[in-house]
Design an enzyme around this catalytic site. Structure first.
Site, PDB file in Angstrom:
ATOM      1  CG  ASN A   1      -2.087  -2.378 -10.950  1.00  0.00           C
ATOM      2  OD1 ASN A   1      -2.652  -1.303 -10.824  1.00  0.00           O
ATOM      3  ND2 ASN A   1      -0.855  -2.586 -10.484  1.00  0.00           N
TER       4      ASN A   1
ATOM      5  CD  GLU B   1       1.140 -11.304  -8.745  1.00  0.00           C
ATOM      6  OE1 GLU B   1       0.151 -12.059  -8.603  1.00  0.00           O
ATOM      7  OE2 GLU B   1       1.032 -10.075  -8.927  1.00  0.00           O
TER       8      GLU B   1
ATOM      9  CB  THR C   1      -2.685 -10.497  -7.145  1.00  0.00           C
ATOM     10  OG1 THR C   1      -1.579  -9.704  -7.583  1.00  0.00           O
ATOM     11  CG2 THR C   1      -2.188 -11.620  -6.246  1.00  0.00           C
TER      12      THR C   1
ATOM     13  CB  CYS D   1      -3.451  -1.858  -3.450  1.00  0.00           C
ATOM     14  SG  CYS D   1      -1.864  -2.674  -3.795  1.00  0.00           S
TER      15      CYS D   1
ATOM     16  CB  SER E   1       2.532   0.580  -8.544  1.00  0.00           C
ATOM     17  OG  SER E   1       2.453  -0.810  -8.321  1.00  0.00           O
TER      18      SER E   1
ATOM     19  CB  CYS F   1       1.407  -8.165  -2.233  1.00  0.00           C
ATOM     20  SG  CYS F   1      -0.395  -8.151  -2.123  1.00  0.00           S
TER      21      CYS F   1
ATOM     22  CB  SER G   1       2.077  -0.656 -13.426  1.00  0.00           C
ATOM     23  OG  SER G   1       0.955  -1.055 -12.665  1.00  0.00           O
TER      24      SER G   1
ATOM     25  CB  CYS H   1      -5.507  -8.092  -5.190  1.00  0.00           C
ATOM     26  SG  CYS H   1      -5.554  -6.693  -4.068  1.00  0.00           S
TER      27      CYS H   1
ATOM     28  CG  HIS I   1       5.456  -7.346  -8.416  1.00  0.00           C
ATOM     29  ND1 HIS I   1       6.241  -6.229  -8.575  1.00  0.00           N
ATOM     30  CD2 HIS I   1       4.230  -7.013  -8.880  1.00  0.00           C
ATOM     31  CE1 HIS I   1       5.521  -5.261  -9.122  1.00  0.00           C
ATOM     32  NE2 HIS I   1       4.299  -5.706  -9.307  1.00  0.00           N
TER      33      HIS I   1
END
EC number: 1.17.7.4
Length: 283
Positions: A219, A125, A161, A12, A261, A95, A217, A189, A73
């Site tokens: 996400n 994060e 996010t 991203c 990522s 970010c 990760s 996000c 993060h």
């Protein structure tokens, strides 16, 4: 066997920016460190280490005058302050979406709101976001957690996010049902939402899904969960060497997506590995 790659798989904006800053710092040849892993990709972290960019867990591990990169993060406010006090050269690769969540928490807290962060309490994060609250702050992982919160007259809500909109909506609804003034900032996000939506559509159109990304990760794990709910034949891998030919027995279409990522070179290696499999020879 047809392999279909999601349009927005991989890095991203925030991760691409963070890794670019890290590789640029490595090219200077000076001692460079990251406060925690720059992103949740062990392979990228390893490549940076080979170039002299070393992850550390505490600012005290870096000598005065050294360069320290703040991971994508983000970090706790006190850690950033410690780096400045130590006279380190700080490269802030946080970010922008995470930074916005931090700023909202700081502002809401100063205005007298109790803060509710929707996310994973142990994720770096979220730990960083929480640190910007001057008053009471609570982390909830689901709408059920809201029931255990004390009564609050003013509630300020932000989200990790990588959360889903549905998840945030459920928590907000639960908070509104308890009464009191509620202010919500959607800090999810856009890239997360796009990837999750694409993953749902792709999982519904193929026989098997492969989700690529670090096992640490958030996400990527969420993408795998979303796909698995629609398609049980979903597999989460970090690298091509983890691909098992047996997964593709009787498969005509394979969907591939990747977390925010995951670098392009790993995605390419996984696709090449899958494409090389002759499903008709799988016993």
């Amino acid at each position: 066997m047809q392999v279909i790659l999601a349009k927005h798989a991989g890095f991203c904006f925030g991760v691409k920016r963070a890794t670019q800053l890290a590789f640029e710092a490595a090219d200077t040849g000076s001692e460079t460190y990251t406060l925690g892993p720059i992103i949740h990709s062990p392979q990228v972290v390893q490549r940076l280490e080979e170039m002299g960019v070393i992850p550390v867990e505490d600012v005290s591990e870096v000598e005065t005058g050294g360069t320290i990169i703040i991971r994508s993060h983000g970090v706790a406010a006190e850690e950033l302050e410690a780096a400045v006090r130590a006279n380190l050269e700080v490269v802030d690769a946080t970010c922008p979406f995470v930074k916005k969540a931090q700023e909202h928490v700081a502002t809401l807290s100063k205005e007298g709101y109790d803060i509710v962060v929707v996310g994973d309490a142990v994720h770096p994060e979220v730990q960083g976001i929480v640190s910007y609250a001057a008053g009471r702050v609570y982390v909830v992982s689901s709408d059920k957690d809201v029931e255990r919160l004390p009564r609050m007259s003013k509630i300020g809500i932000v989200a990790q996010t990588t959360q889903s909109f549905e998840h945030l909506h459920d928590v907000v609804t639960a908070c509104l049902a308890r009464g009191g003034e509620t202010r919500v900032y959607n800090t999810i996000c856009d890239a997360t939402a796009v990837r999750q939506d694409e993953a749902k559509k792709l999982a519904g159109a193929v026989d098997c899904m492969v989700v690529i990304g670090g096992f640490n990760s958030a996400n990527t794990k969420r993408l795998a969960q979303i796909c698995r709910e629609l398609l049980p034949r979903t597999h989460h891998v970090e690298t091509a060497c983890q691909i098992d030919e047996q997964w593709f027995k009787g498969v005509e279409k394979v969907g591939v997506t990747a977390g925010a990522s995951t670098p392009k070179w790993i995605i390419d290696e996984v696709i090449d590995r899958i494409s090389a499999i002759d499903k008709d020879k799988i016993s």
